[in-house]
Every structure is written in structure tokens, then in C-alpha cells.
Design a protein around this motif. Structure first.
Motif, PDB file in Angstrom:
ATOM      1  N   VAL A   1      -3.892  -6.760 -16.917  1.00  0.00           N
ATOM      2  CA  VAL A   1      -3.643  -6.456 -15.376  1.00  0.00           C
ATOM      3  C   VAL A   1      -2.685  -7.718 -15.377  1.00  0.00           C
ATOM      4  O   VAL A   1      -3.282  -8.577 -14.752  1.00  0.00           O
ATOM      5  CB  VAL A   1      -3.824  -5.670 -14.162  1.00  0.00           C
ATOM      6  N   GLU A   2      -1.919  -7.737 -14.367  1.00  0.00           N
ATOM      7  CA  GLU A   2      -0.715  -9.196 -14.520  1.00  0.00           C
ATOM      8  C   GLU A   2      -0.063  -9.109 -12.888  1.00  0.00           C
ATOM      9  O   GLU A   2      -0.135  -7.888 -13.203  1.00  0.00           O
ATOM     10  CB  GLU A   2       0.146  -9.583 -15.310  1.00  0.00           C
ATOM     11  N   PRO A   3      -0.198  -9.855 -12.105  1.00  0.00           N
ATOM     12  CA  PRO A   3       0.878  -9.550 -11.056  1.00  0.00           C
ATOM     13  C   PRO A   3       1.978  -9.313 -11.119  1.00  0.00           C
ATOM     14  O   PRO A   3       2.749  -9.663 -11.876  1.00  0.00           O
ATOM     15  CB  PRO A   3       0.636 -11.374 -10.462  1.00  0.00           C
ATOM     16  N   GLY A   4       2.415  -8.567 -10.526  1.00  0.00           N
ATOM     17  CA  GLY A   4       3.265  -8.023 -10.366  1.00  0.00           C
ATOM     18  C   GLY A   4       3.742  -6.466 -10.375  1.00  0.00           C
ATOM     19  O   GLY A   4       4.763  -5.762 -10.247  1.00  0.00           O
ATOM     20  N   GLN A   5       2.897  -6.511 -11.495  1.00  0.00           N
ATOM     21  CA  GLN A   5       2.873  -4.483 -11.973  1.00  0.00           C
ATOM     22  C   GLN A   5       2.303  -3.925 -11.264  1.00  0.00           C
ATOM     23  O   GLN A   5       1.808  -4.493  -9.976  1.00  0.00           O
ATOM     24  CB  GLN A   5       1.543  -4.606 -12.541  1.00  0.00           C
ATOM     25  N   ILE A   6       2.973  -2.782 -11.343  1.00  0.00           N
ATOM     26  CA  ILE A   6       2.915  -1.378 -10.142  1.00  0.00           C
ATOM     27  C   ILE A   6       1.765  -0.393 -10.116  1.00  0.00           C
ATOM     28  O   ILE A   6       1.460  -0.179 -11.453  1.00  0.00           O
ATOM     29  CB  ILE A   6       4.380  -0.943 -10.347  1.00  0.00           C
ATOM     30  N   LEU A   7       1.319  -0.385  -9.127  1.00  0.00           N
ATOM     31  CA  LEU A   7      -0.237   0.673  -9.952  1.00  0.00           C
ATOM     32  C   LEU A   7       0.831   1.435  -9.377  1.00  0.00           C
ATOM     33  O   LEU A   7       1.281   2.486  -8.459  1.00  0.00           O
ATOM     34  CB  LEU A   7      -1.103   0.632  -8.424  1.00  0.00           C
ATOM     35  N   GLY A   8      -0.137   2.387 -10.588  1.00  0.00           N
ATOM     36  CA  GLY A   8       0.294   3.875 -10.477  1.00  0.00           C
ATOM     37  C   GLY A   8       0.052   4.947 -10.406  1.00  0.00           C
ATOM     38  O   GLY A   8      -0.414   5.896 -10.299  1.00  0.00           O
TER      39      GLY A   8
ATOM     40  N   ALA B   1     -10.117   7.572   2.931  1.00  0.00           N
ATOM     41  CA  ALA B   1      -9.283   6.417   2.947  1.00  0.00           C
ATOM     42  C   ALA B   1      -8.819   5.436   1.874  1.00  0.00           C
ATOM     43  O   ALA B   1      -9.361   5.253   0.923  1.00  0.00           O
ATOM     44  CB  ALA B   1      -9.983   5.568   4.070  1.00  0.00           C
ATOM     45  N   VAL B   2      -7.594   5.819   2.149  1.00  0.00           N
ATOM     46  CA  VAL B   2      -6.225   5.262   0.683  1.00  0.00           C
ATOM     47  C   VAL B   2      -6.580   3.210   0.808  1.00  0.00           C
ATOM     48  O   VAL B   2      -6.167   2.820   0.910  1.00  0.00           O
ATOM     49  CB  VAL B   2      -5.026   5.021   0.854  1.00  0.00           C
ATOM     50  N   LEU B   3      -7.133   2.943  -0.410  1.00  0.00           N
ATOM     51  CA  LEU B   3      -7.503   1.644  -0.495  1.00  0.00           C
ATOM     52  C   LEU B   3      -6.254   0.720  -0.462  1.00  0.00           C
ATOM     53  O   LEU B   3      -6.473  -0.169  -0.616  1.00  0.00           O
ATOM     54  CB  LEU B   3      -8.282   1.489  -1.453  1.00  0.00           C
ATOM     55  N   LEU B   4      -5.233   1.213  -2.058  1.00  0.00           N
ATOM     56  CA  LEU B   4      -3.900   1.245  -2.808  1.00  0.00           C
ATOM     57  C   LEU B   4      -3.706   2.016  -2.807  1.00  0.00           C
ATOM     58  O   LEU B   4      -3.956   2.748  -3.284  1.00  0.00           O
ATOM     59  CB  LEU B   4      -4.294  -0.432  -3.383  1.00  0.00           C
ATOM     60  N   SER B   5      -2.082   1.920  -2.293  1.00  0.00           N
ATOM     61  CA  SER B   5      -1.445   3.259  -2.842  1.00  0.00           C
ATOM     62  C   SER B   5      -0.411   2.933  -3.910  1.00  0.00           C
ATOM     63  O   SER B   5      -0.333   2.197  -4.943  1.00  0.00           O
ATOM     64  CB  SER B   5      -0.379   3.267  -1.488  1.00  0.00           C
ATOM     65  N   THR B   6      -0.381   4.316  -4.415  1.00  0.00           N
ATOM     66  CA  THR B   6       0.592   4.107  -5.564  1.00  0.00           C
ATOM     67  C   THR B   6       1.452   3.977  -5.477  1.00  0.00           C
ATOM     68  O   THR B   6       2.850   3.743  -4.469  1.00  0.00           O
ATOM     69  CB  THR B   6       0.386   5.484  -5.872  1.00  0.00           C
ATOM     70  N   GLY B   7       2.480   2.711  -5.989  1.00  0.00           N
ATOM     71  CA  GLY B   7       3.861   2.465  -5.925  1.00  0.00           C
ATOM     72  C   GLY B   7       3.647   0.667  -5.673  1.00  0.00           C
ATOM     73  O   GLY B   7       4.566   0.437  -5.855  1.00  0.00           O
ATOM     74  N   VAL B   8       2.247   0.733  -5.126  1.00  0.00           N
ATOM     75  CA  VAL B   8       1.868  -0.697  -4.110  1.00  0.00           C
ATOM     76  C   VAL B   8       2.118  -2.348  -5.408  1.00  0.00           C
ATOM     77  O   VAL B   8       1.462  -2.197  -6.488  1.00  0.00           O
ATOM     78  CB  VAL B   8       1.034  -1.544  -4.178  1.00  0.00           C
ATOM     79  N   GLN B   9       3.190  -2.704  -5.292  1.00  0.00           N
ATOM     80  CA  GLN B   9       2.925  -4.124  -5.938  1.00  0.00           C
ATOM     81  C   GLN B   9       1.880  -4.664  -6.009  1.00  0.00           C
ATOM     82  O   GLN B   9       1.339  -5.852  -5.169  1.00  0.00           O
ATOM     83  CB  GLN B   9       4.517  -4.897  -6.270  1.00  0.00           C
ATOM     84  N   LEU B  10       0.882  -5.501  -7.340  1.00  0.00           N
ATOM     85  CA  LEU B  10      -0.065  -6.209  -6.937  1.00  0.00           C
ATOM     86  C   LEU B  10       0.411  -7.205  -7.329  1.00  0.00           C
ATOM     87  O   LEU B  10       0.899  -8.188  -8.359  1.00  0.00           O
ATOM     88  CB  LEU B  10      -1.379  -5.861  -8.727  1.00  0.00           C
TER      89      LEU B  10
ATOM     90  N   VAL C   1      -7.527   0.398 -14.099  1.00  0.00           N
ATOM     91  CA  VAL C   1      -6.195   0.670 -13.399  1.00  0.00           C
ATOM     92  C   VAL C   1      -5.186   1.976 -14.029  1.00  0.00           C
ATOM     93  O   VAL C   1      -4.694   1.492 -15.262  1.00  0.00           O
ATOM     94  CB  VAL C   1      -5.573  -0.258 -12.496  1.00  0.00           C
ATOM     95  N   TYR C   2      -4.692   2.244 -13.170  1.00  0.00           N
ATOM     96  CA  TYR C   2      -3.418   2.573 -13.998  1.00  0.00           C
ATOM     97  C   TYR C   2      -1.575   1.989 -13.412  1.00  0.00           C
ATOM     98  O   TYR C   2      -2.526   1.667 -12.288  1.00  0.00           O
ATOM     99  CB  TYR C   2      -3.069   4.646 -13.472  1.00  0.00           C
ATOM    100  N   ILE C   3      -0.841   1.490 -14.283  1.00  0.00           N
ATOM    101  CA  ILE C   3       0.372   0.494 -13.885  1.00  0.00           C
ATOM    102  C   ILE C   3       1.241   1.987 -14.267  1.00  0.00           C
ATOM    103  O   ILE C   3       1.299   3.153 -15.178  1.00  0.00           O
ATOM    104  CB  ILE C   3       0.242  -0.068 -14.768  1.00  0.00           C
ATOM    105  N   ASP C   4       2.197   1.685 -13.341  1.00  0.00           N
ATOM    106  CA  ASP C   4       3.269   2.374 -13.042  1.00  0.00           C
ATOM    107  C   ASP C   4       4.386   2.255 -14.822  1.00  0.00           C
ATOM    108  O   ASP C   4       4.828   0.487 -14.708  1.00  0.00           O
ATOM    109  CB  ASP C   4       4.139   2.624 -12.128  1.00  0.00           C
ATOM    110  N   ASP C   5       4.710   1.662 -16.196  1.00  0.00           N
ATOM    111  CA  ASP C   5       5.210   1.664 -17.283  1.00  0.00           C
ATOM    112  C   ASP C   5       7.022   2.461 -17.191  1.00  0.00           C
ATOM    113  O   ASP C   5       6.282   3.849 -17.013  1.00  0.00           O
ATOM    114  CB  ASP C   5       4.311   1.410 -17.737  1.00  0.00           C
TER     115      ASP C   5
END
Length: 341
Positions: free
Chosen positions: A9-16, A25-34, A50-54
Motif C-alpha cells: 500500500v502506498e500513501p495517497g491510495q484510497i481505502l476501499g 466504531a469506524v476506525l477508518l472509513s471507505t474513501g479516506v486517502q491513506l 486492505v481493500y484499495i479503491d482502484d
């Protein structure tokens, strides 16, 4: 959305896909830029994939049996239940039943979907996600086996609480100290629940051939609910091992291992039903085909779990210029040779 090893995983990728904390509770939401800090934190808390939004796979369907709202509610309730017991209090049977009702509502609504365990584990949320997944798998099995609502509710509560005896259990479990006994003792006097709920906790480590624990029951002496929960429990533990020294298996590997236990550790008929509802090659994983092409699984066929639809990206140099989709159900001589992620 595709599944990626955390090390890639690279910085700037989007969490899917949303990552939950131990209390739902939500730790990190879908759509956040890592960011570098987020990726480092995920590694530190035990996240391995992790799932990445590609953009190349944004249209892939990732329908889950359970909604995020239901997942949050179930994880929170299991966290509360364990905390109440840890504090020496009794847990709320009514609250657990309400969570199970929400879960069953989702399962019944989405019963034509295939099982794929895609929620991201951390060291803190692992035992609660395990309980939720075992309950979800067992419930879908119950639906496919024609259980009525009363049976589904008994099975689902038992499956959700199957490991409740592990709370503060000794590291070496023997005799009456085994967590199956402890779970049975905790649940048998809950008047709001059928005694069969307690027997799910009691029998989920029994084996068809009598080699199980804690009592060495065989065949028909093991209740069907426990046989179902045993399959669900073993599958989830293969995908997400609780022991750090045990390698995690991909779904197709876990299914092969489960089938090897047919009529020894696990009930054959339950396994037959399980293989009809599990996604052996889930959407989002990368695979290598027997024609040497690589691609990402983008579609499923219920009843043909080993023949998914694979998207192969056409490239010129490093640039994607298009793609083609190979429906393996229509290509009988083409096979998945290996899983790449």
C-alpha cells in the motif's frame, strides 16, 4: 476495489473498505486517502491486507451479506458482552438477541449472495469479527438447509456466543477447564435461551469420528447446530488464524482443507451446503490463469464457485488501455493457476 497486501500500500491510495475498531466504531472509513501515518498505524495494530479503491476495478460488485450498520451493532454488542463478563456482571441476553435479529434480517434479505470474509482484522477487533463471521456463515447455512425462524434464531445465538467460554480461560484447556465446558456453564442457565444455544458452545469442537473435545462425541450425538458452527468456526480460523504462528489460508485453500475433513472432523452434508454458499475466489483478489495472463476476480457464479469472471487489463508499457473479461464458466479449459494476493 481490490485486495492489497499492507506492505504494497502506498500513501495517497484510497481505502476501499471500512475498518472497524474493537467496539464497532469506524476506525477508518471507505474513501479516506491513506497517509504514511495511517499505513504505519494499520501495520502496528496487526492489519495485513486492505481493500484499495482502484479506478480500474471501481465497478466491481462487493455486496456484503451484512450492512455496515449491522456489523457495527454486532461488534459493539460482542464487545459489551465480553466486558460485562470480564467485570463479573451478567450480560444482556435481550441485547444479544436484538443484534442477532438484525443480523438474520440482513442474511435473509441477501441470502443469494456468496460468503466472502472481507472485513479487515486488527489485534483488537479480531475476536469480535470472528464471532460475527461464524454467526453469519452458520445463519446462511441454516437458511440453505431449510431451518425455520425459531431454529435460525437458536443457531445464530449459539454461533455468535460459541467462544464465550474463552473469556479468561486458562492457556492450557483440559477437562472442565476447556472453553467449551465454560461456555456451556455460562449459557445453560440463561432462561431466555433454549438449552440448544448452550450446546452449540459445548459441542462446536466435537468431531464426527469421536476425536473432538471436550467429550469425544460422535456422529448423531453431535447436534446439527454444533456441526454447522464447527464448519463456520474452522473456516474463519483458517482464513484469519488466531495463532500468529499459523499461516493464513486463501479461501480456495481453506475449502480444500475443509473437504479433507469430511466425515472425520466435519459433517459431510454440512460441508456440501457450505461449498454452495462460499466464494472460493472472492471479488477483488488477483489471480494467475493457466494461459499465463493475470487479472482480478470481478464476478461470481452461484453453484460454480471455482469458475469466476476474471478481468484482464490490457496494457501498453505501464499504461492501461483497456480490458477484457474472461468468464471461466464459458471457458472450460481455462483455470486459475494461483492466487497472487
Amino acid at each position: 476495489m481490490r485486495l492489497v497486501d499492507i506492505e504494497a500500500v502506498e500513501p495517497g491510495q484510497i481505502l476501499g473498505k471500512t475498518i472497524f475498531s474493537s467496539n464497532g466504531a469506524v476506525l477508518l472509513s471507505t474513501g479516506v486517502q491513506l497517509t504514511v501515518f495511517m499505513i504505519s498505524t494499520l501495520k502496528r495494530i496487526g492489519v495485513t491486507t486492505v481493500y484499495i479503491d482502484d479506478p480500474l476495478y471501481r465497478d466491481i460488485s462487493h455486496e456484503d451479506l451484512l450492512s455496515e450498520e449491522t456489523k457495527r451493532a454486532v461488534i459493539y454488542q460482542m464487545s459489551e458482552t465480553f466486558e460485562q463478563l470480564r467485570s463479573g456482571k451478567t450480560f444482556s441476553t435481550k441485547a444479544v438477541s436484538q443484534s442477532v435479529d438484525e443480523l438474520l434480517e440482513d442474511v435473509l434479505k441477501n441470502q443469494n449472495l456468496l460468503i466472502h470474509l472481507s472485513d479487515i482484522r486488527t489485534a483488537d477487533n479480531a475476536k469480535f469479527l470472528h464471532a460475527m463471521n461464524v454467526c453469519m456463515i452458520a445463519s446462511l447455512l441454516g437458511v440453505n438447509m431449510g431451518f425455520n425462524m425459531l431454529q435460525l434464531k437458536e443457531l445464530a445465538i449459539g454461533a455468535l456466543l460459541h467462544d464465550i467460554g474463552k473469556l479468561d480461560a486458562p492457556e492450557v484447556e483440559e477437562g472442565r477447564f476447556h472453553h467449551a465446558w465454560r461456555g456451556f456453564d455460562l449459557l445453560k442457565n440463561k432462561r431466555e435461551y433454549s438449552l440448544l444455544v448452550a450446546h452449540v458452545a459445548f459441542q462446536h469442537h466435537e468431531a464426527i469420528d469421536g476425536s473432538g473435545v471436550p467429550r469425544g462425541l460422535t456422529g448423531d450425538d453431535i447436534h446439527t447446530y454444533a456441526k454447522i458452527t464447527a464448519v463456520a468456526n474452522m473456516y474463519d480460523n483458517m482464513i484469519y488464524p488466531q495463532n500468529e504462528d499459523t499461516p493464513a489460508l486463501m479461501p480456495h485453500e481453506a475449502c480444500e482443507n475443509l473437504n479433507a475433513y469430511s466425515n472425520t472432523l466435519l459433517d459431510h452434508e454440512v460441508l456440501v451446503q457450505f461449498m454452495r454458499i462460499v466464494s472460493i475466489y472472492p471479488n477483488g483478489i488477483s489471480v494467475k490463469l493457466s494461459n499465463r495472463q493475470t487479472g482480478v476476480v470481478v464476478g461470481q457464479h452461484r453453484g460454480l464457485p471455482g469458475r469466476p469472471v476474471v478481468r484482464v487489463i490490457d496494457k501498453e508499457g505501464e499504461d492501461a488501455v483497456g480490458y477484457s473479461e474472461l468468464d471461466l464458466a464459458q471457458h472450460p479449459t481455462l483455470f486459475i493457476e494461483s492466487v497472487l494476493s
